[in-house]
Design a protein around this motif. Structure first.
Motif, PDB file in Angstrom:
ATOM      1  N   GLU A  28     -19.697 -15.871   3.633  1.00 59.81           N
ATOM      2  CA  GLU A  28     -18.907 -15.842   4.865  1.00 59.81           C
ATOM      3  C   GLU A  28     -19.015 -17.163   5.624  1.00 59.81           C
ATOM      4  O   GLU A  28     -18.001 -17.718   6.084  1.00 59.81           O
ATOM      5  CB  GLU A  28     -19.349 -14.697   5.765  1.00 59.81           C
ATOM      6  N   ALA A  29     -20.220 -17.690   5.759  1.00 61.99           N
ATOM      7  CA  ALA A  29     -20.421 -18.956   6.474  1.00 61.99           C
ATOM      8  C   ALA A  29     -19.664 -20.087   5.782  1.00 61.99           C
ATOM      9  O   ALA A  29     -19.043 -20.933   6.442  1.00 61.99           O
ATOM     10  CB  ALA A  29     -21.910 -19.279   6.566  1.00 61.99           C
ATOM     11  N   PHE A  30     -19.707 -20.105   4.461  1.00 59.94           N
ATOM     12  CA  PHE A  30     -18.975 -21.120   3.713  1.00 59.94           C
ATOM     13  C   PHE A  30     -17.481 -21.010   3.999  1.00 59.94           C
ATOM     14  O   PHE A  30     -16.805 -22.016   4.254  1.00 59.94           O
ATOM     15  CB  PHE A  30     -19.245 -20.957   2.211  1.00 59.94           C
ATOM     16  N   LEU A  31     -16.951 -19.792   3.967  1.00 66.68           N
ATOM     17  CA  LEU A  31     -15.520 -19.609   4.183  1.00 66.68           C
ATOM     18  C   LEU A  31     -15.097 -19.986   5.599  1.00 66.68           C
ATOM     19  O   LEU A  31     -13.975 -20.446   5.820  1.00 66.68           O
ATOM     20  CB  LEU A  31     -15.125 -18.163   3.868  1.00 66.68           C
ATOM     21  N   ARG A  32     -16.003 -19.838   6.552  1.00 66.76           N
ATOM     22  CA  ARG A  32     -15.693 -20.226   7.938  1.00 66.76           C
ATOM     23  C   ARG A  32     -15.556 -21.737   8.070  1.00 66.76           C
ATOM     24  O   ARG A  32     -14.781 -22.225   8.893  1.00 66.76           O
ATOM     25  CB  ARG A  32     -16.762 -19.720   8.892  1.00 66.76           C
ATOM     26  N   ARG A  33     -16.304 -22.485   7.271  1.00 63.92           N
ATOM     27  CA  ARG A  33     -16.263 -23.944   7.387  1.00 63.92           C
ATOM     28  C   ARG A  33     -15.410 -24.606   6.308  1.00 63.92           C
ATOM     29  O   ARG A  33     -15.288 -25.830   6.272  1.00 63.92           O
ATOM     30  CB  ARG A  33     -17.682 -24.516   7.386  1.00 63.92           C
ATOM     31  N   LEU A  34     -14.806 -23.814   5.442  1.00 60.58           N
ATOM     32  CA  LEU A  34     -14.001 -24.339   4.352  1.00 60.58           C
ATOM     33  C   LEU A  34     -12.815 -25.129   4.902  1.00 60.58           C
ATOM     34  O   LEU A  34     -12.065 -24.627   5.746  1.00 60.58           O
ATOM     35  CB  LEU A  34     -13.491 -23.181   3.485  1.00 60.58           C
ATOM     36  N   GLU A  36      -9.095 -26.925   5.011  1.00 63.79           N
ATOM     37  CA  GLU A  36      -7.790 -26.422   4.618  1.00 63.79           C
ATOM     38  C   GLU A  36      -7.477 -26.751   3.155  1.00 63.79           C
ATOM     39  O   GLU A  36      -6.858 -25.953   2.451  1.00 63.79           O
ATOM     40  CB  GLU A  36      -6.715 -27.003   5.538  1.00 63.79           C
ATOM     41  N   VAL A  37      -7.912 -27.924   2.722  1.00 65.77           N
ATOM     42  CA  VAL A  37      -7.718 -28.333   1.331  1.00 65.77           C
ATOM     43  C   VAL A  37      -9.100 -28.541   0.698  1.00 65.77           C
ATOM     44  O   VAL A  37      -9.726 -29.571   0.898  1.00 65.77           O
ATOM     45  CB  VAL A  37      -6.886 -29.637   1.234  1.00 65.77           C
ATOM     46  N   PRO A  38      -9.567 -27.531  -0.036  1.00 65.52           N
ATOM     47  CA  PRO A  38     -10.893 -27.652  -0.651  1.00 65.52           C
ATOM     48  C   PRO A  38     -10.913 -28.747  -1.716  1.00 65.52           C
ATOM     49  O   PRO A  38      -9.934 -28.944  -2.442  1.00 65.52           O
ATOM     50  CB  PRO A  38     -11.117 -26.283  -1.295  1.00 65.52           C
ATOM     51  N   ASP A  39     -12.030 -29.433  -1.795  1.00 65.59           N
ATOM     52  CA  ASP A  39     -12.189 -30.433  -2.856  1.00 65.59           C
ATOM     53  C   ASP A  39     -13.036 -29.821  -3.975  1.00 65.59           C
ATOM     54  O   ASP A  39     -13.511 -28.690  -3.845  1.00 65.59           O
ATOM     55  CB  ASP A  39     -12.778 -31.731  -2.306  1.00 65.59           C
ATOM     56  N   PRO A  40     -13.223 -30.528  -5.071  1.00 62.58           N
ATOM     57  CA  PRO A  40     -13.992 -29.966  -6.191  1.00 62.58           C
ATOM     58  C   PRO A  40     -15.412 -29.535  -5.808  1.00 62.58           C
ATOM     59  O   PRO A  40     -15.909 -28.536  -6.322  1.00 62.58           O
ATOM     60  CB  PRO A  40     -14.004 -31.100  -7.215  1.00 62.58           C
ATOM     61  N   ALA A  41     -16.032 -30.237  -4.894  1.00 62.79           N
ATOM     62  CA  ALA A  41     -17.379 -29.856  -4.453  1.00 62.79           C
ATOM     63  C   ALA A  41     -17.351 -28.510  -3.736  1.00 62.79           C
ATOM     64  O   ALA A  41     -18.267 -27.699  -3.894  1.00 62.79           O
ATOM     65  CB  ALA A  41     -17.980 -30.931  -3.562  1.00 62.79           C
TER      66      ALA A  41
END
Length: 79
Positions: A28-34, A36-41
């Motif tokens: 959940e925490a990751f998704l909150r800070r994701l 708009e355009v995710p990179d490979p990392a």
């Protein structure tokens, strides 16, 4: 008198449940800070978080079985 659910098994079950909760919160925490355009990392991190969450769920289910809390299928047969 025999303890049907030994304290050690219950404690392990509590610990594995806490680990699974923490893993889900990490997702959940990751998704909150994701971004708009995710990179490979980001994608790699997400995959690692999902793997950890799945493993902690498996661990929790195994601990529940060991503690005598085996539950049948929770899925509906009414498709």
């Amino acid at each position: 008198m025999t303890d049907l659910y030994p304290a050690a098994d219950r404690e392990i079950l509590r610990q594995t449940a806490a680990a699974h909760t923490a893993a889900a919160r990490n997702v959940e925490a990751f998704l909150r800070r994701l971004p708009e355009v995710p990179d490979p990392a980001d994608i790699t991190e997400y995959a690692n978080l999902l793997t950890r969450e799945a493993q902690t769920l498996t661990d929790r289910e195994a601990a529940a079985d060991a503690a005598g809390l085996t539950v049948g299928s929770l899925e509906s047969d009414h498709g």
